[in-house]
Design a protein around this motif. Structure first.
Motif, short mmCIF file in Angstrom:
data_model
loop_
_atom_site.label_atom_id
_atom_site.label_comp_id
_atom_site.label_asym_id
_atom_site.label_seq_id
_atom_site.Cartn_x
_atom_site.Cartn_y
_atom_site.Cartn_z
N SER A 148 0.64 -1.29 0.11
CA SER A 148 0.21 0.07 -0.09
C SER A 148 0.72 1.32 0.09
O SER A 148 2.23 1.25 0.27
CB SER A 148 -0.84 0.16 1.25
N SER A 149 0.23 2.22 -0.43
CA SER A 149 1.01 3.57 -0.49
C SER A 149 1.39 3.84 1.08
O SER A 149 2.46 4.68 1.37
CB SER A 149 0.35 4.75 -0.96
N ARG A 150 0.52 3.43 2.13
CA ARG A 150 0.94 3.80 3.58
C ARG A 150 2.39 2.84 4.00
O ARG A 150 3.20 3.47 4.42
CB ARG A 150 -0.26 3.29 4.41
N GLU A 151 2.48 1.71 3.51
CA GLU A 151 3.63 0.90 3.72
C GLU A 151 4.89 1.57 3.18
O GLU A 151 5.70 1.62 3.86
CB GLU A 151 3.40 -0.50 2.66
N ARG A 152 4.49 2.08 1.74
CA ARG A 152 5.74 2.78 1.18
C ARG A 152 6.21 4.02 1.83
O ARG A 152 7.34 4.17 2.10
CB ARG A 152 5.37 3.10 -0.32
#
Length: 105
Positions: free
Chosen positions: A6-10
């Motif tokens: 996810s963008s959050r993980e990135r």
């Protein structure tokens, strides 16, 4: 990075990478507990987590593990001493409770 990341993980992985460039930071990374994403920062022995780094983590919606889980200790994020330094743990409160863990039998 996988296609499923996810963008959050990135965002949090990039934050961890950037924290490793600061004096006193030995390592930083994300980890998954049952339903939460954790953010871990290891510091050299005798180093406190600098206020600017703590504020930066808060701006990324990372809150001290002890505070989130109502652990009665003086530091809201201190997790313990290691042979190589001290560990601090934070919870991703932006996506708290949204991760899924599975038990394999």
């Amino acid at each position: 990075m996988s296609d499923n990341e996810s963008s959050r993980e990135r965002e949090l992985r990039a934050l961890a990478d950037s924290l490793c460039d600061h004096d006193g930071v030995v390592d930083a990374w994300t980890a998954k507990s049952f339903t939460d994403r954790l953010f871990v920062v290891d510091l050299e022995s005798g180093c406190d987590l600098p206020t600017p780094l703590r504020e930066r983590l808060q701006r990324h919606d990372l809150q001290g593990y002890n505070e989130v889980h109502d652990v009665d200790v003086p530091d809201d994020a201190f997790a313990g001493n290691l042979a190589r330094g001290d560990r601090y743990q934070f919870v991703d409160v932006r996506e708290r409770g949204q991760l899924q863990s599975y038990v394999v039998e």
